[in-house]
Design a protein around this motif. Structure first.
Motif, PDB file in Angstrom:
ATOM      1  N   PRO A  89      -1.211  12.582  -6.905  1.00  0.00           N
ATOM      2  CA  PRO A  89      -1.563  11.219  -7.328  1.00  0.00           C
ATOM      3  C   PRO A  89      -1.036  10.163  -6.359  1.00  0.00           C
ATOM      4  O   PRO A  89      -0.148  10.432  -5.539  1.00  0.00           O
ATOM      5  CB  PRO A  89      -0.869  11.093  -8.688  1.00  0.00           C
ATOM      6  N   MET A  90      -1.593   8.977  -6.472  1.00  0.00           N
ATOM      7  CA  MET A  90      -1.117   7.830  -5.721  1.00  0.00           C
ATOM      8  C   MET A  90       0.352   7.605  -6.108  1.00  0.00           C
ATOM      9  O   MET A  90       0.683   7.657  -7.288  1.00  0.00           O
ATOM     10  CB  MET A  90      -1.967   6.621  -6.106  1.00  0.00           C
ATOM     11  N   THR A  91       1.216   7.381  -5.127  1.00  0.00           N
ATOM     12  CA  THR A  91       2.642   7.175  -5.397  1.00  0.00           C
ATOM     13  C   THR A  91       3.142   5.956  -4.637  1.00  0.00           C
ATOM     14  O   THR A  91       2.415   5.364  -3.832  1.00  0.00           O
ATOM     15  CB  THR A  91       3.482   8.392  -4.949  1.00  0.00           C
ATOM     16  N   ILE A  92       4.401   5.631  -4.886  1.00  0.00           N
ATOM     17  CA  ILE A  92       5.049   4.536  -4.173  1.00  0.00           C
ATOM     18  C   ILE A  92       6.511   4.898  -3.972  1.00  0.00           C
ATOM     19  O   ILE A  92       7.061   5.717  -4.708  1.00  0.00           O
ATOM     20  CB  ILE A  92       4.856   3.194  -4.913  1.00  0.00           C
ATOM     21  N   LYS A  93       7.126   4.321  -2.971  1.00  0.00           N
ATOM     22  CA  LYS A  93       8.546   4.558  -2.665  1.00  0.00           C
ATOM     23  C   LYS A  93       9.420   3.541  -3.402  1.00  0.00           C
ATOM     24  O   LYS A  93       8.974   2.421  -3.676  1.00  0.00           O
ATOM     25  CB  LYS A  93       8.804   4.426  -1.156  1.00  0.00           C
ATOM     26  N   PRO A  94      10.656   3.889  -3.682  1.00  0.00           N
ATOM     27  CA  PRO A  94      11.556   2.957  -4.375  1.00  0.00           C
ATOM     28  C   PRO A  94      11.816   1.665  -3.584  1.00  0.00           C
ATOM     29  O   PRO A  94      12.065   0.619  -4.169  1.00  0.00           O
ATOM     30  CB  PRO A  94      12.858   3.743  -4.529  1.00  0.00           C
ATOM     31  N   GLU A  95      11.710   1.731  -2.261  1.00  0.00           N
ATOM     32  CA  GLU A  95      11.982   0.570  -1.412  1.00  0.00           C
ATOM     33  C   GLU A  95      10.806  -0.391  -1.295  1.00  0.00           C
ATOM     34  O   GLU A  95      10.925  -1.466  -0.697  1.00  0.00           O
ATOM     35  CB  GLU A  95      12.364   1.018   0.009  1.00  0.00           C
ATOM     36  N   ALA A  96       9.658  -0.009  -1.839  1.00  0.00           N
ATOM     37  CA  ALA A  96       8.469  -0.874  -1.777  1.00  0.00           C
ATOM     38  C   ALA A  96       8.690  -2.096  -2.664  1.00  0.00           C
ATOM     39  O   ALA A  96       9.504  -2.073  -3.589  1.00  0.00           O
ATOM     40  CB  ALA A  96       7.236  -0.109  -2.233  1.00  0.00           C
ATOM     41  N   THR A  97       7.949  -3.151  -2.385  1.00  0.00           N
ATOM     42  CA  THR A  97       8.062  -4.354  -3.219  1.00  0.00           C
ATOM     43  C   THR A  97       7.173  -4.220  -4.445  1.00  0.00           C
ATOM     44  O   THR A  97       6.224  -3.437  -4.458  1.00  0.00           O
ATOM     45  CB  THR A  97       7.640  -5.627  -2.436  1.00  0.00           C
ATOM     46  N   ILE A  98       7.493  -5.006  -5.443  1.00  0.00           N
ATOM     47  CA  ILE A  98       6.658  -5.048  -6.646  1.00  0.00           C
ATOM     48  C   ILE A  98       5.248  -5.501  -6.279  1.00  0.00           C
ATOM     49  O   ILE A  98       4.262  -5.006  -6.825  1.00  0.00           O
ATOM     50  CB  ILE A  98       7.283  -5.983  -7.706  1.00  0.00           C
ATOM     51  N   GLY A  99       5.142  -6.419  -5.319  1.00  0.00           N
ATOM     52  CA  GLY A  99       3.826  -6.856  -4.858  1.00  0.00           C
ATOM     53  C   GLY A  99       3.014  -5.702  -4.297  1.00  0.00           C
ATOM     54  O   GLY A  99       1.816  -5.581  -4.565  1.00  0.00           O
ATOM     55  N   ASP A 100       3.668  -4.816  -3.529  1.00  0.00           N
ATOM     56  CA  ASP A 100       2.988  -3.635  -2.998  1.00  0.00           C
ATOM     57  C   ASP A 100       2.518  -2.728  -4.129  1.00  0.00           C
ATOM     58  O   ASP A 100       1.399  -2.209  -4.097  1.00  0.00           O
ATOM     59  CB  ASP A 100       3.914  -2.838  -2.077  1.00  0.00           C
TER      60      ASP A 100
END
Length: 148
Positions: A89-100
């Motif tokens: 699935p699509m994921t995100i890293k903890p360091e990404a911004t909420i906007g990202d």
């Protein structure tokens, strides 16, 4: 608000399932915990998929089926999460911004993103509700600051 990071707003205690979990068991977990998505992880907590309430509903038979209730229950109990989950699935890293995170959710039309570290291990989950909470808290905080 633009510089807020995912790690500060994600849910860290994520309820997960293994790929061999039965569909009825996954559905019951979602109902009991009042959640709409379950990350699927292997024994090392590596994210391998996600199953949503929509996936579960989509796997259920039509009311027009000619199967008996016993046959339906047997078939559903033999269906496992691995067969209907969304792999990778699509994921995100903890360091990404909420906007990202918000942009990714909008672009891909998903309401939540598993948060993974560099090794692919599940670190948390960020959902629309988490982002709404952040917005409300920031708006309330800024409003209070202006009154004072």
């Amino acid at each position: 608000m633009k510089k807020e990071l995912v790690r500060n707003w994600m849910t860290e205690e994520v309820i997960t399932v293994k790929p061999q979990t039965s569909l009825p068991e996954a559905h019951q977990i979602m109902m009991d915990e009042e959640i709409r998505r379950l990350p699927v992880v292997d024994d090392d907590n590596i994210l391998i998929g996600i199953i949503t309430l929509g996936d579960v509903r989509g796997a259920q038979p039509s009311p027009a089926t000619s199967l008996s209730i016993w046959e339906l229950n047997y078939l559903l109990s033999s269906l496992i999460v691995e067969k209907i989950m969304t792999p990778q699935p699509m994921t995100i890293k903890p360091e990404a911004t909420i906007g990202d995170a918000a942009r990714t959710m909008l672009e891909h039309r998903v309401s939540g993103l598993p948060v993974v570290d560099d090794e692919g291990k599940l670190a948390g989950i960020i959902t629309e509700s988490d982002i709404f909470s952040m917005v409300v808290i920031h708006e309330w905080s800024e409003g209070e600051a202006e009154v004072a």
